[in-house]
Design a protein around this motif. Structure first.
Motif, PDB file in Angstrom:
ATOM      1  N   ASP A  76       0.836  -1.200   0.000  1.00 50.24           N
ATOM      2  CA  ASP A  76       0.000   0.000   0.000  1.00 50.24           C
ATOM      3  C   ASP A  76       0.872   1.252   0.000  1.00 50.24           C
ATOM      4  O   ASP A  76       2.089   1.189   0.140  1.00 50.24           O
ATOM      5  CB  ASP A  76      -0.914   0.014   1.222  1.00 50.24           C
ATOM      6  N   GLU A  77       0.246   2.392  -0.146  1.00 50.59           N
ATOM      7  CA  GLU A  77       0.946   3.672  -0.103  1.00 50.59           C
ATOM      8  C   GLU A  77       1.625   3.859   1.252  1.00 50.59           C
ATOM      9  O   GLU A  77       1.079   3.482   2.291  1.00 50.59           O
ATOM     10  CB  GLU A  77      -0.071   4.788  -0.355  1.00 50.59           C
ATOM     11  N   ARG A 113       5.538   7.919  -7.114  1.00 50.57           N
ATOM     12  CA  ARG A 113       5.216   9.001  -6.193  1.00 50.57           C
ATOM     13  C   ARG A 113       3.701   9.176  -6.131  1.00 50.57           C
ATOM     14  O   ARG A 113       3.034   9.312  -7.162  1.00 50.57           O
ATOM     15  CB  ARG A 113       5.890  10.303  -6.631  1.00 50.57           C
ATOM     16  N   LYS A 114       3.169   9.205  -4.928  1.00 50.40           N
ATOM     17  CA  LYS A 114       1.724   9.321  -4.745  1.00 50.40           C
ATOM     18  C   LYS A 114       1.328  10.605  -4.033  1.00 50.40           C
ATOM     19  O   LYS A 114       0.158  10.843  -3.771  1.00 50.40           O
ATOM     20  CB  LYS A 114       1.203   8.123  -3.936  1.00 50.40           C
ATOM     21  N   LYS A 118       5.140  10.776  -0.123  1.00 47.13           N
ATOM     22  CA  LYS A 118       4.430   9.495  -0.107  1.00 47.13           C
ATOM     23  C   LYS A 118       4.693   8.730  -1.412  1.00 47.13           C
ATOM     24  O   LYS A 118       4.733   9.333  -2.490  1.00 47.13           O
ATOM     25  CB  LYS A 118       2.930   9.704   0.104  1.00 47.13           C
ATOM     26  N   TYR A 119       4.822   7.404  -1.281  1.00 48.82           N
ATOM     27  CA  TYR A 119       5.174   6.575  -2.433  1.00 48.82           C
ATOM     28  C   TYR A 119       4.429   5.246  -2.371  1.00 48.82           C
ATOM     29  O   TYR A 119       3.823   4.894  -1.357  1.00 48.82           O
ATOM     30  CB  TYR A 119       6.686   6.314  -2.457  1.00 48.82           C
ATOM     31  N   ARG A 120       4.503   4.544  -3.482  1.00 53.95           N
ATOM     32  CA  ARG A 120       3.965   3.178  -3.549  1.00 53.95           C
ATOM     33  C   ARG A 120       4.900   2.370  -4.426  1.00 53.95           C
ATOM     34  O   ARG A 120       5.314   2.847  -5.495  1.00 53.95           O
ATOM     35  CB  ARG A 120       2.554   3.178  -4.131  1.00 53.95           C
TER      36      ARG A 120
END
Length: 246
Positions: A76-77, A113-114, A118-120
């Protein structure tokens, strides 16, 4: 207080001079002062100096094992500080936190990059295909460099270029490594691609170039008649030959 933050798509460092709950004025190592939103700040620290902090974070980032970082990341993120703690442990330093986000951000094949900080991680199959494509591109780039070296330093023509010398000039596929190598070598030698191909013997002489290029431009399907071309009927030929005059 020193800050590590993102501004205009780049990671920067500086010293907070004054501020409010939503933003602050930051002095960069260059002496320039800018306004930075609090939401853009990732890490706060006291020492070392901003310039040294960034240099050490960049160095630390290069040492982070991408494969292990990807393995540690949840499906998940996630926030960069969460994965940084997973990788470095509970005694993580501000420099290691900054190094982690630098590593995440500079490897979009592994991590999407989300949002800000924040990343996934990329799905396993997608990552596998992307890495295979990168490896293919790397090998093609190495092959192109080898062609360029052969043309410039050895003054020889690779067979792959020699076999399509006329085509590379008349109707080149500019995405092919043969064209890219020829074009790059020509630029480095400050000459036209035709001149280079003549010099290395890929095209024997100017006469051959004029003749072969003429045929390729005007007879793209080849110089010979088709094998299945039907012959003219004898009667039709005689009729045309003995046509009466009026």
């Amino acid at each position: 207080m020193n800050l590590f933050f993102e501004e205009d798509g780049a990671f920067k460092v500086g010293t907070e001079m004054s501020g409010t709950d939503s933003a602050c004025q930051v002095e960069l190592p260059t002496g320039k002062r800018i306004k930075v939103k609090r939401s853009h700040i990732f890490v706060t620290y006291n020492s070392p100096s901003p310039a040294e902090f960034l240099a050490r974070a960049q160095q630390e980032s290069e040492e982070i094992d991408l494969e292990i970082l990807w393995e540690f990341a949840p499906d998940d993120e996630f926030d960069f500080k969460t994965i940084a703690a997973e990788y470095f442990g509970d005694s993580i330093t501000p420099i290691q936190q900054a190094a982690t986000i630098l590593r995440l951000h500079s490897n979009p094949v592994y991590f999407y990059r989300k949002g800000r900080g924040k990343y996934r991680k990329a799905p396993a199959e997608t990552l596998k295909l992307a890495l295979a494509a990168i490896e293919r591109k790397k090998k093609l780039e190495e092959q192109k460099d080898a062609y360029v070296q052969m043309l410039i330093e050895e003054h020889k023509v690779p067979a792959e270029i020699a076999n399509k010398a006329i085509e590379l000039l008349v109707r080149p596929d500019k995405n092919s490594i043969e064209w890219k190598a020829l074009n790059e070598a020509s630029d480095k030698l400050s000459c036209m691609p035709l001149r280079l191909l003549l010099d290395v013997g890929a095209i024997p002489n100017a006469w051959r170039w004029h003749v072969e290029s003429f045929f390729m431009i005007n007879f793209p399907k080849g110089k010979n008649f088709p094998e299945n071309l039907s012959k003219p009927h004898r009667e039709a030929a005689n009729t045309v030959r003995h046509r009466p005059r009026h």
